[in-house]
Design a protein around this motif. Sequence first.
Motif, PDB file in Angstrom:
ATOM      1  N   TYR A  56     -20.381 -22.141 -33.638  1.00  0.00           N
ATOM      2  CA  TYR A  56     -20.733 -21.517 -32.373  1.00  0.00           C
ATOM      3  C   TYR A  56     -20.113 -22.338 -31.246  1.00  0.00           C
ATOM      4  N   THR A  57     -19.924 -21.726 -30.100  1.00  0.00           N
ATOM      5  CA  THR A  57     -19.175 -22.369 -29.020  1.00  0.00           C
ATOM      6  C   THR A  57     -19.872 -23.568 -28.393  1.00  0.00           C
ATOM      7  N   LEU A  60     -18.335 -26.929 -29.263  1.00  0.00           N
ATOM      8  CA  LEU A  60     -17.083 -27.190 -28.543  1.00  0.00           C
ATOM      9  C   LEU A  60     -17.363 -27.576 -27.095  1.00  0.00           C
ATOM     10  N   THR A  97     -15.297 -22.476 -23.129  1.00  0.00           N
ATOM     11  CA  THR A  97     -16.156 -22.283 -24.296  1.00  0.00           C
ATOM     12  C   THR A  97     -17.465 -21.585 -23.956  1.00  0.00           C
ATOM     13  N   HIS A  98     -17.981 -21.815 -22.754  1.00  0.00           N
ATOM     14  CA  HIS A  98     -19.290 -21.293 -22.395  1.00  0.00           C
ATOM     15  C   HIS A  98     -19.400 -21.332 -20.875  1.00  0.00           C
TER      16      HIS A  98
END
Length: 182
Positions: A56-57, A60, A97-98
């Motif tokens: 899952y991001t 990262l 990433t988010h």
Amino acid sequence: GLGRWAVFLLPVLYGTLAVLGVHKLGELLYDRKVAAASAIVAAMLPPLLYYSAVNYTDMLLFLFSAWSFYFYFEFLKSGKEGSILLACFLAGFASLTHYNGLAIPVVLAAHSLFERVGVKRAVLLLILPLAIASPWYARNLLAFGNPVFPVFDIGKYPNAHYQTAPFLDSAGSIATVQHWES
């Protein structure tokens, strides 16, 4: 081959490298004891353990953030221009990433102003990461009408979470643009 296992091994690698980044940051700012303690605490955090087991991001985000802060503080200590550029690139990757990663360049730029590193560098710490991440947020804006989709109930596709949220009629409704109009 490794293809099937890579899916399971990559988040473990991300987590390991993130903990190494925390260790290096602790060593840079304090000493080896603080670095070791920081790495142990980071490695035992339940979210880190969980996200190191699933791809899952968030892992990262943690990886890029830890190393972005490391290179930023390395720049502050050594004055190496390459370090500030690495901090910028990694902050940009964190922002990709988010949407929470957007806070990283803001925090770095604000800290650089606080430390009187210079407005030029603060602008670099803000603009370069945002330029790296902007294609993704522009794509979300064009595709969904919301640059940070699915957060907030704005854009072409309403977020069902905000439609059924228990706080919809309370102070939390400030997150829903439709409530601003009434």
